[in-house]
Structure formats: C-alpha cells, structure tokens
Design an enzyme around this catalytic site. Structure first.
Site, PDB file in Angstrom:
ATOM      1  N   CYS A 208       0.813  -1.224   0.000  1.00 30.04           N
ATOM      2  CA  CYS A 208       0.000   0.000   0.000  1.00 30.04           C
ATOM      3  C   CYS A 208       0.843   1.269   0.000  1.00 30.04           C
ATOM      4  O   CYS A 208       0.586   2.214  -0.754  1.00 30.04           O
ATOM      5  CB  CYS A 208      -0.980  -0.010   1.170  1.00 30.04           C
ATOM      6  SG  CYS A 208      -0.238   0.064   2.821  1.00 30.04           S
ATOM      7  N   HIS A 263      -2.661   1.325   6.862  1.00 29.71           N
ATOM      8  CA  HIS A 263      -3.039   1.148   5.455  1.00 29.71           C
ATOM      9  C   HIS A 263      -3.200   2.531   4.834  1.00 29.71           C
ATOM     10  O   HIS A 263      -3.613   3.480   5.519  1.00 29.71           O
ATOM     11  CB  HIS A 263      -4.332   0.349   5.326  1.00 29.71           C
ATOM     12  CG  HIS A 263      -4.652  -0.035   3.920  1.00 29.71           C
ATOM     13  ND1 HIS A 263      -3.812  -0.795   3.151  1.00 29.71           N
ATOM     14  CD2 HIS A 263      -5.721   0.265   3.118  1.00 29.71           C
ATOM     15  CE1 HIS A 263      -4.341  -0.973   1.946  1.00 29.71           C
ATOM     16  NE2 HIS A 263      -5.498  -0.330   1.908  1.00 29.71           N
ATOM     17  N   HIS A 275      -5.889   1.303  -4.070  1.00 30.99           N
ATOM     18  CA  HIS A 275      -4.967   0.829  -3.037  1.00 30.99           C
ATOM     19  C   HIS A 275      -4.481  -0.576  -3.349  1.00 30.99           C
ATOM     20  O   HIS A 275      -5.048  -1.277  -4.193  1.00 30.99           O
ATOM     21  CB  HIS A 275      -5.634   0.866  -1.656  1.00 30.99           C
ATOM     22  CG  HIS A 275      -6.814  -0.053  -1.501  1.00 30.99           C
ATOM     23  ND1 HIS A 275      -7.081  -0.750  -0.349  1.00 30.99           N
ATOM     24  CD2 HIS A 275      -7.834  -0.386  -2.364  1.00 30.99           C
ATOM     25  CE1 HIS A 275      -8.196  -1.447  -0.495  1.00 30.99           C
ATOM     26  NE2 HIS A 275      -8.663  -1.256  -1.705  1.00 30.99           N
TER      27      HIS A 275
END
Length: 305
Positions: A208, A263, A275
């Site tokens: 990510c 994240h 993502h």
C-alpha cells in the site's frame, strides 16, 4: 462514514452521535441503521413470543432481558438503567456492539468484520464462531443485509470538496495505472513494482505505501519523495477535512483499530480510492462507503497542491 444527522430523529441525534464515538468499529450510521432495523425508532417497541406472548426483546434497540441485565447502562444519569429510555438503550447498544466487535475479531475469521459483529448481535457470538462466519440462518442473513444497506441512508458520503488540481489528477492517474498489479509485502518503489520480502518475496508488485509513494513521486516529477511506511506517510503533507477531500488526496486508515495508520490509499473521486489491499489481492478500486473501510479511523493528507 460520517453521520447524515438530518436522517436521524432529532430527539435521538445526540445519543446516536455519542454512541458512534465509543469504539472505532462502531460508527453512528451503523447505530442508526441498526435502530431502524430493530424498532423503527420506537422506544417502546416490544417483541413477543407468538405462542406465549412473553416479551423477548424490548426498547428502541430491542434487548432481550438477560442481555440488558448484564449490559444495561444509565446514560442519562437518572439513577436507573431503563431499556425503554432511548439514551440508556442507545448507549448500551454501542457498548454491546463494541464488545461483540472485539469478540468476533478474536476469532480471526475472514470476511467483513462489521457483518460478523451484526450477526453476533442477532444470533449470538458463539453462533458466528461455530459457523466460521455469518451463520446461514435466514433471520440473521436478512438482519445483516438490511442493516448494511440502511447504513447508506444515514451516511453523509465524503464528496469531492473542490475542483481537481492538475497535480491531484496526476497522483490519481499514477495510482490507477497499476490496477491489477499483485500485492507484494515490502515490494514496490518509485521505480515501479518489485519483489518484496517475507510473504512478498516471490511476488513482484506493490504494497500500500509503495503505491502511494510511487504515485506522489511521479506526479511531482520526482520532487516529492514520501517516507516508505504508511504510518509515517500519514503524518506528512497537509491535513484535510473529510468534507474537503479532492482527487489525488491520500487516505490513511487505522485498520487495526489501535490508532496506528497501517493502510494507505489514493483518493480518485466519487467516494472511491485506489490501493494495494493485502497479500493475495491486487491493486484495485474500493469504496469509502464499504462497511469495512467506513468504520475505520482515517486521516486525509494532501501533497503538492
């Protein structure tokens, strides 16, 4: 997910907002949707056994007496925890939801954790554990489906807060061009996909934070080099109010619920973000309205614009 306050009856609004602040896993829109499904906002609702006419669930949040005896709280300070007092019932609902969210998380089950929590509210946590997910009980399946659908009614979705800048569009485009690329733990850099390490050692791709690092670096023609980890990226740039989000802004999520932004993603407009989610998945587009992501703490950062 931000509460659409006007959708909640005014007399209950204060308590729905407070209930949504009790733990990261339980949002105000979820509380409101659950109340509509349980009682349609009737504080005196009582469900009865059709054969014995015995009351089996009571109040705006429909607690069975045994659960209320354990979990009921005196939220309005009148000296009594009353299942028919909306303040008491709504705050008890939040308390119990938060407890169930922790319980089902401890089972380490795959799937949407919000749906698992709702299933536990309806059927009991041990039914979820035994089933290894949402129990295939018609009543429980209908309950979970109805509430997750109703959450949109009580949500003020984050809208694009202004015209897209040229830089922001470049950030979004640089993230989107890698859609379909495998997730690789520790993989990826400003040079593109690469092999990672540990579980990512045999996979060429992005994780990510490397995807975000790549997108911002190339949008700025190499002038902005973000730190490598999501936790530090989440502290960089300019903090943005959710109502002012624009294409190209970066969204960091605390998925673990521990306050650590573990994240990170690139906002691409219309409530969507790009993502690299997890091992076994690919770079893809997801929605901020998804019940999993909407319930998580988040921060929005802007770079280069």
């Amino acid at each position: 997910m931000v509460l659409l306050e006007k959708a909640v009856p005014e007399q209950y609004r204060k308590w729905v907002i407070a209930a949504g602040q009790q733990c990261p896993e339980v949002s105000s829109p979820l509380i409101a949707a659950q109340i509509e499904a349980e009682s349609n906002w009737d504080p005196y609702a009582a469900s009865r056994n059709p054969e014995t006419h015995e009351v089996i669930a009571e109040g705006i949040s429909q607690f069975i007496p045994a659960t209320w005896a354990t979990w009921g709280v005196d939220a309005d300070g009148d000296g009594k925890a009353n299942v028919y007092t909306p303040a008491d019932a709504i705050m008890t609902q939040a308390r119990y939801d938060c407890y169930l969210a922790k319980v089902v998380k401890s089972y380490n089950l795959a799937g949407d954790q919000t749906k698992l929590m709702l299933a536990a509210y309806n059927a009991g946590p041990y039914a979820v554990q035994r089933a290894g997910g949402v129990p295939q009980i018609p009543e429980t399946l209908d309950y979970v489906s109805k509430i997750t659908a109703l959450m949109a009614k009580y949500s003020r979705a984050m809208q694009d807060g202004g015209p897209t800048s040229e830089f922001g569009q470049r950030v979004a485009d640089n993230a989107k061009k890698w859609i379909g690329t495998p997730y690789s733990w520790g993989g990826g850099s400003v040079d593109g996909p690469s092999f990672g390490f540990a579980q990512g050692a045999s996979t060429r791709g992005f994780d990510c934070s490397s995807l975000v690092q790549y997108a911002v670096y190339h949008a700025s023609d190499g002038k902005i080099m973000l730190p490598r980890t999501s936790q530090i990226q989440a502290t960089q740039g300019k903090a943005i109010d959710p109502a002012d989000i624009r294409v190209g802004d970066v969204i960091a999520f605390a998925l673990s619920g521990a306050g650590d932004y573990d994240h990170i993603a690139v906002y691409v407009g219309q409530g969507q973000f790009v993502h690299a989610p997890r091992t076994g998945d690919n770079v893809k587009v997801s929605s901020l309205g998804d019940s999993y992501y909407s319930s998580k703490p988040k921060t929005i950062r802007r770079f280069g614009q």
